[in-house]
Motif scaffolding. Structure first.
Motif, PDB file in Angstrom:
ATOM      1  N   LEU A  96      23.405 -28.606 -24.661  1.00 39.27           N
ATOM      2  CA  LEU A  96      22.954 -27.238 -24.364  1.00 39.27           C
ATOM      3  C   LEU A  96      22.027 -27.254 -23.149  1.00 39.27           C
ATOM      4  O   LEU A  96      22.180 -26.465 -22.207  1.00 39.27           O
ATOM      5  CB  LEU A  96      22.199 -26.718 -25.590  1.00 39.27           C
ATOM      6  CG  LEU A  96      22.003 -25.225 -25.732  1.00 39.27           C
ATOM      7  CD1 LEU A  96      23.344 -24.550 -25.932  1.00 39.27           C
ATOM      8  CD2 LEU A  96      21.098 -24.951 -26.923  1.00 39.27           C
ATOM      9  N   ALA A  97      21.063 -28.161 -23.160  1.00 43.35           N
ATOM     10  CA  ALA A  97      20.082 -28.248 -22.079  1.00 43.35           C
ATOM     11  C   ALA A  97      20.751 -28.625 -20.761  1.00 43.35           C
ATOM     12  O   ALA A  97      20.362 -28.154 -19.689  1.00 43.35           O
ATOM     13  CB  ALA A  97      18.996 -29.268 -22.435  1.00 43.35           C
ATOM     14  N   ALA A  98      21.774 -29.463 -20.842  1.00 43.04           N
ATOM     15  CA  ALA A  98      22.448 -29.922 -19.622  1.00 43.04           C
ATOM     16  C   ALA A  98      23.409 -28.866 -19.077  1.00 43.04           C
ATOM     17  O   ALA A  98      23.633 -28.788 -17.868  1.00 43.04           O
ATOM     18  CB  ALA A  98      23.201 -31.218 -19.903  1.00 43.04           C
ATOM     19  N   GLY A  99      23.954 -28.032 -19.972  1.00 43.48           N
ATOM     20  CA  GLY A  99      25.023 -27.141 -19.548  1.00 43.48           C
ATOM     21  C   GLY A  99      24.612 -25.718 -19.215  1.00 43.48           C
ATOM     22  O   GLY A  99      25.299 -25.037 -18.453  1.00 43.48           O
ATOM     23  N   ALA A 100      23.503 -25.244 -19.768  1.00 46.86           N
ATOM     24  CA  ALA A 100      23.120 -23.844 -19.563  1.00 46.86           C
ATOM     25  C   ALA A 100      21.985 -23.757 -18.541  1.00 46.86           C
ATOM     26  O   ALA A 100      20.954 -24.395 -18.705  1.00 46.86           O
ATOM     27  CB  ALA A 100      22.692 -23.216 -20.891  1.00 46.86           C
ATOM     28  N   PRO A 101      22.167 -22.981 -17.473  1.00 46.53           N
ATOM     29  CA  PRO A 101      21.140 -22.899 -16.433  1.00 46.53           C
ATOM     30  C   PRO A 101      19.963 -21.998 -16.832  1.00 46.53           C
ATOM     31  O   PRO A 101      20.117 -21.046 -17.593  1.00 46.53           O
ATOM     32  CB  PRO A 101      21.892 -22.292 -15.243  1.00 46.53           C
ATOM     33  CG  PRO A 101      23.005 -21.507 -15.869  1.00 46.53           C
ATOM     34  CD  PRO A 101      23.349 -22.185 -17.155  1.00 46.53           C
ATOM     35  N   ALA A 102      18.794 -22.307 -16.273  1.00 43.89           N
ATOM     36  CA  ALA A 102      17.601 -21.484 -16.474  1.00 43.89           C
ATOM     37  C   ALA A 102      16.936 -21.268 -15.118  1.00 43.89           C
ATOM     38  O   ALA A 102      17.203 -21.990 -14.164  1.00 43.89           O
ATOM     39  CB  ALA A 102      16.642 -22.183 -17.439  1.00 43.89           C
ATOM     40  N   ARG A 103      16.104 -20.242 -15.027  1.00 42.97           N
ATOM     41  CA  ARG A 103      15.391 -19.998 -13.768  1.00 42.97           C
ATOM     42  C   ARG A 103      13.974 -19.530 -14.079  1.00 42.97           C
ATOM     43  O   ARG A 103      13.668 -19.109 -15.201  1.00 42.97           O
ATOM     44  CB  ARG A 103      16.122 -18.948 -12.940  1.00 42.97           C
ATOM     45  CG  ARG A 103      16.063 -17.583 -13.582  1.00 42.97           C
ATOM     46  CD  ARG A 103      16.716 -16.509 -12.762  1.00 42.97           C
ATOM     47  NE  ARG A 103      16.926 -15.331 -13.617  1.00 42.97           N
ATOM     48  CZ  ARG A 103      17.901 -14.464 -13.446  1.00 42.97           C
ATOM     49  NH1 ARG A 103      18.761 -14.589 -12.481  1.00 42.97           N
ATOM     50  NH2 ARG A 103      18.011 -13.434 -14.262  1.00 42.97           N
ATOM     51  N   LEU A 104      13.143 -19.570 -13.055  1.00 45.53           N
ATOM     52  CA  LEU A 104      11.771 -19.082 -13.206  1.00 45.53           C
ATOM     53  C   LEU A 104      11.749 -17.577 -12.973  1.00 45.53           C
ATOM     54  O   LEU A 104      12.409 -17.062 -12.074  1.00 45.53           O
ATOM     55  CB  LEU A 104      10.852 -19.769 -12.201  1.00 45.53           C
ATOM     56  CG  LEU A 104      10.485 -21.214 -12.523  1.00 45.53           C
ATOM     57  CD1 LEU A 104       9.726 -21.832 -11.357  1.00 45.53           C
ATOM     58  CD2 LEU A 104       9.616 -21.285 -13.781  1.00 45.53           C
TER      59      LEU A 104
END
Ligand SMILES: [Zn+2]
Length: 189
Positions: A96-104
């Protein structure tokens, strides 16, 4: 439909309540799973902010939800003094952490936050993982625990003064197990 987890006897504070509610979508004692059927699950997932309004989760989504739920349960069992999670148990969270992007994101008051980018089920689950990250930093995470009754494993927030809480609910699990031990002791005598 009302769900047991909708009214928690020992609710977690703030956003961590969302993680607790997600873990408690499976009632291991009765085998009832709020996320087993797509249509039934959709209602809960939308209310929990894990699915877009009007969407229905696919089978693949339900599979991801189920495995991430058990990963989180393994972490919470570790919080209760259980074994450290295995690599296999951590794997769904790592994927999950590797595949789903996050942003500030910078809020109106200047608060800087990390937020998931997309709106798929894995993206929304990443949002739950970010709540876990915050709770690990502020110290509340270790108090999210798992009931000591192995048939139950309900997630509860331990507000006891010595942080030694063991049961989801003393009236059900604690007393049930105590009675069982009592009967076993009596038999062995
Ligand atoms: Zn319990």
């Amino acid at each position: 439909m009302q769900w047991y987890g909708d009214v928690e006897a020992k609710p977690a504070p703030g956003p961590l309540r969302r993680v607790q509610a997600f873990i408690n979508t499976l009632d291991r004692e009765s085998g009832q799973d709020r996320l087993a059927d797509p249509a039934d699950a959709a209602e809960w997932l939308i209310a929990a902010g894990l699915l877009d309004d009007g969407a229905v989760p696919g089978r693949a989504d339900l599979a991801v939800l189920a495995e991430v739920r058990e990963s989180l349960r393994a972490l919470v069992i570790h919080n209760t003094g259980g074994p450290a999670p295995t690599a296999a148990q951590l794997d769904p969270l790592r994927r999950l952490a590797a595949g789903a992007p996050a942003r500030l994101v910078v809020g109106d008051a200047g608060a800087v936050e990390v937020a998931p980018v997309g709106s798929s089920v894995p993206d929304r689950l990443l949002g739950l993982l970010l709540i876990v990250a915050d709770a690990q930093r502020d110290g509340s995470w270790v108090h999210l625990k798992s009931c000591a009754n192995e048939d139950c494993r309900w997630a509860f927030y331990d507000r006891s003064r010595n942080h030694g809480g063991t049961w989801c609910d003393m009236a059900s699990c604690g007393n049930k197990l105590k009675n069982r031990e009592f009967r076993a002791r009596r038999r062995s005598r």
